[in-house]
Design an enzyme around this catalytic site. Structure first.
Site, mmCIF file in Angstrom:
data_model
loop_
_atom_site.group_PDB
_atom_site.id
_atom_site.type_symbol
_atom_site.label_atom_id
_atom_site.label_comp_id
_atom_site.label_asym_id
_atom_site.label_seq_id
_atom_site.Cartn_x
_atom_site.Cartn_y
_atom_site.Cartn_z
ATOM 1 N N ASN A 1 -10.178 -0.302 0.557
ATOM 2 C CA ASN A 1 -8.722 -0.211 0.486
ATOM 3 C C ASN A 1 -8.249 -0.620 -0.915
ATOM 4 O O ASN A 1 -8.309 -1.790 -1.275
ATOM 5 C CB ASN A 1 -8.113 -1.120 1.562
ATOM 6 C CG ASN A 1 -6.591 -1.124 1.554
ATOM 7 O OD1 ASN A 1 -5.966 -0.533 0.672
ATOM 8 N ND2 ASN A 1 -6.009 -1.801 2.522
ATOM 9 N N CYS B 1 0.825 -1.224 0.000
ATOM 10 C CA CYS B 1 0.000 0.000 0.000
ATOM 11 C C CYS B 1 0.850 1.262 0.000
ATOM 12 O O CYS B 1 0.335 2.352 -0.230
ATOM 13 C CB CYS B 1 -0.929 0.016 1.204
ATOM 14 S SG CYS B 1 -1.980 -1.419 1.282
ATOM 15 N N HIS C 1 -3.281 6.938 3.551
ATOM 16 C CA HIS C 1 -3.729 5.689 2.928
ATOM 17 C C HIS C 1 -5.063 5.289 3.560
ATOM 18 O O HIS C 1 -5.249 5.404 4.774
ATOM 19 C CB HIS C 1 -2.674 4.606 3.169
ATOM 20 C CG HIS C 1 -3.114 3.246 2.736
ATOM 21 N ND1 HIS C 1 -3.687 3.022 1.508
ATOM 22 C CD2 HIS C 1 -3.079 2.045 3.377
ATOM 23 C CE1 HIS C 1 -3.982 1.734 1.403
ATOM 24 N NE2 HIS C 1 -3.637 1.122 2.514
HETATM 25 N N1 ACO Z 1 -17.973 -9.169 9.720
HETATM 26 C C1 ACO Z 1 -18.290 -9.533 10.961
HETATM 27 N N2 ACO Z 1 -17.381 -9.892 11.876
HETATM 28 C C2 ACO Z 1 -16.086 -9.890 11.503
HETATM 29 C C3 ACO Z 1 -15.677 -9.525 10.221
HETATM 30 C C4 ACO Z 1 -16.680 -9.168 9.296
HETATM 31 N N3 ACO Z 1 -16.401 -8.794 8.041
HETATM 32 N N4 ACO Z 1 -14.351 -9.619 10.147
HETATM 33 C C5 ACO Z 1 -13.917 -10.018 11.342
HETATM 34 N N5 ACO Z 1 -14.982 -10.192 12.175
HETATM 35 C C6 ACO Z 1 -14.962 -10.615 13.552
HETATM 36 C C7 ACO Z 1 -13.766 -11.481 13.878
HETATM 37 O O1 ACO Z 1 -14.018 -12.818 13.508
HETATM 38 C C8 ACO Z 1 -13.666 -11.296 15.362
HETATM 39 O O2 ACO Z 1 -14.616 -12.133 15.986
HETATM 40 P P1 ACO Z 1 -14.239 -12.925 17.356
HETATM 41 O O3 ACO Z 1 -13.956 -11.831 18.343
HETATM 42 O O4 ACO Z 1 -15.482 -13.709 17.610
HETATM 43 O O5 ACO Z 1 -13.027 -13.724 17.011
HETATM 44 C C9 ACO Z 1 -14.103 -9.850 15.578
HETATM 45 O O6 ACO Z 1 -14.824 -9.484 14.396
HETATM 46 C C10 ACO Z 1 -12.985 -8.864 15.794
HETATM 47 O O7 ACO Z 1 -11.954 -9.158 14.866
HETATM 48 P P2 ACO Z 1 -10.663 -8.259 14.764
HETATM 49 O O8 ACO Z 1 -9.773 -8.795 13.693
HETATM 50 O O9 ACO Z 1 -10.089 -8.075 16.138
HETATM 51 O O10 ACO Z 1 -11.312 -6.876 14.298
HETATM 52 P P3 ACO Z 1 -10.639 -5.486 14.180
HETATM 53 O O11 ACO Z 1 -11.392 -4.523 14.949
HETATM 54 O O12 ACO Z 1 -9.144 -5.541 14.348
HETATM 55 O O13 ACO Z 1 -10.910 -5.128 12.626
HETATM 56 C C11 ACO Z 1 -9.730 -5.110 10.560
HETATM 57 C C12 ACO Z 1 -10.380 -5.969 11.624
HETATM 58 C C13 ACO Z 1 -10.823 -4.254 9.937
HETATM 59 C C14 ACO Z 1 -9.116 -6.013 9.523
HETATM 60 C C15 ACO Z 1 -8.647 -4.206 11.190
HETATM 61 O O14 ACO Z 1 -7.819 -4.968 12.028
HETATM 62 C C16 ACO Z 1 -7.791 -3.480 10.169
HETATM 63 O O15 ACO Z 1 -8.255 -2.594 9.501
HETATM 64 N N6 ACO Z 1 -6.503 -3.819 10.106
HETATM 65 C C17 ACO Z 1 -5.521 -3.089 9.276
HETATM 66 C C18 ACO Z 1 -5.680 -3.345 7.820
HETATM 67 C C19 ACO Z 1 -4.574 -2.644 7.070
HETATM 68 O O16 ACO Z 1 -4.176 -1.533 7.387
HETATM 69 N N7 ACO Z 1 -3.997 -3.276 6.073
HETATM 70 C C20 ACO Z 1 -2.809 -2.665 5.480
HETATM 71 C C21 ACO Z 1 -2.819 -2.587 4.098
HETATM 72 S S1 ACO Z 1 -3.610 -3.921 3.243
HETATM 73 C C22 ACO Z 1 -2.535 -4.319 1.933
HETATM 74 O O17 ACO Z 1 -1.401 -3.918 1.922
HETATM 75 C C23 ACO Z 1 -3.053 -5.243 0.878
#
Ligand code: ACO
Length: 330
Positions: free
Chosen positions: A287, A115, A257
């Site tokens: 994203n 990214c 980003h």
């Molecule tokens: N719908 C419903 N529930 C979901 C979903 C969904 N789409 N996705 C995850 N959950 C659930 C999980 O299973 C978990 O459930 P559990 O507690 O029963 O296990 C719960 O939600 C919380 O999961 P987390 O992973 O802790 O959620 P978080 O608040 O961290 O959000 C996310 C996840 C959106 C992916 C976040 O961590 C994020 O944005 N991370 C950074 C992404 C990023 O910056 N990427 C960099 C670039 S990408 C690239 O280079 C290609």
């Protein structure tokens, strides 16, 4: 001392017409509009058609940038494409784009920095302009992440969209107010396993097993990436401002980003940046990796938010892990 200064002459962008919103995703995986909105700030994202590849999106964005620029096709000296979802492992998407644009007898190459790709590519372009090697460089950030998305994994499939953004980076004239003030790039390969595409490269070539196990799709430990993204992008802004003796108040527009609205909010909270000076379009696009920043800048220019002479600061974080910032007077 720089021999020359670089500047952004023009931007252009393209996103495919097909749109997938959160309600559509509810029908594909166990998720809800409410979860996606509150956890990411996303509502819809653009999806490339089956017959559309990175170079098709890049071509449309590059053409729009060229149309908005006084620079002629024959005046482009180099094509740089930042992507992790190129048409092929080889040849480079930059070479395919060169052919489409009919730009003969110039170098063209791809650059992989997840990214942060567009920031890396602008940093490279700036060096070539400042040392006098080239006068006009076409820089493209393009990604079709939905082609490497596991549509059964709700943790990742709700996050990505496709798009391309292009910039013409040129040698500034002495009378120009526009110039790139500074660029900074960093990486930390020791944490790369938090975000990668396991199969399809030489480490794990494509096989029936890799396809059956969906190993050609994005693997991400979202939670770990989230924290590192906040920390790295905050320090990337902090360092570039400090080294140029500027404060957040001196910046007219921040273009972060667009990976997660909560990441953006955490950064601007730490730096005490008012939200109305931050370009945010994540709700519409999700994203798009290396395309998010040039697409956001292009939209903001066309909406007459970003104007000539404004100080803009772009910042990104992504696979590698990589991060970086670009500070410019547009
Ligand atoms: N719908 C419903 N529930 C979901 C979903 C969904 N789409 N996705 C995850 N959950 C659930 C999980 O299973 C978990 O459930 P559990 O507690 O029963 O296990 C719960 O939600 C919380 O999961 P987390 O992973 O802790 O959620 P978080 O608040 O961290 O959000 C996310 C996840 C959106 C992916 C976040 O961590 C994020 O944005 N991370 C950074 C992404 C990023 O910056 N990427 C960099 C670039 S990408 C690239 O280079 C290609």
């Amino acid at each position: 001392m720089n021999r020359y200064y670089a500047k952004f002459t023009a931007f252009g962008s393209y996103t495919p017409p097909k749109v997938l919103n959160n309600y559509d995703l509810e029908k594909i995986v166990d998720t809800t509009d409410e979860w996606i909105r509150t956890r990411t700030g996303m509502f819809e994202r653009h999806i490339a058609a089956d017959n559309e590849a990175a170079s098709d999106l890049a071509y449309a964005a590059a053409k729009r940038a060229m149309e908005s620029s006084p620079v002629k096709y024959r005046e482009i000296d180099l094509i740089l494409v930042a992507t992790v979802t190129g048409d092929y492992a080889f040849p480079s998407t930059a070479c395919i784009l060169q052919k489409r644009l009919g730009m003969k007898d110039i170098p063209a190459f791809d650059l992989s920095a997840g990214c942060t790709g567009f920031i890396y590519a602008v940093d490279v372009a700036r060096q070539f302009i400042e040392n006098g090697t080239y006068k006009n460089i076409l820089v493209v950030g393009v990604e079709v992440l939905t082609k490497i998305t596991n549509w059964k994994d709700r943790n990742t499939c709700v996050l990505f969209g496709d798009g391309a953004g292009a910039a013409i980076v040129s040698r500034a004239r002495s009378a120009d107010i526009s110039h790139i003030i500074d660029t900074k790039i960093w990486s930390d390969g020791s944490q790369g396993e938090y975000l990668y595409q396991p199969a399809g490269g030489s480490r794990m070539p494509a096989s029936r097993k890799t396809v059956e196990e969906n190993l050609h799709t994005v693997y991400m430990e979202g939670n770990k990436i989230f924290k590192l993204a906040v920390r790295s992008m905050t320090s990337a802004i902090d360092e570039i401002l400090k080294q140029n003796k500027l404060k957040p108040d001196d910046v007219d527009w921040f273009i972060p980003h667009q990976a997660n609205l909560r990441i953006i909010e955490a950064i601007i909270d730490r730096l005490h940046v008012p939200k109305d000076r931050v370009i945010i379009n994540i709700e519409k696009y999700g994203n798009m990796s290396s395309a998010t920043i040039p697409v956001a800048v292009d939209e903001a220019i066309r909406a007459k938010k970003i104007r000539r002479g404004d100080v803009i600061l772009m910042v990104a974080f992504g696979a590698g892990l990589t991060w970086g910032s670009v500070l410019a007077r547009y």
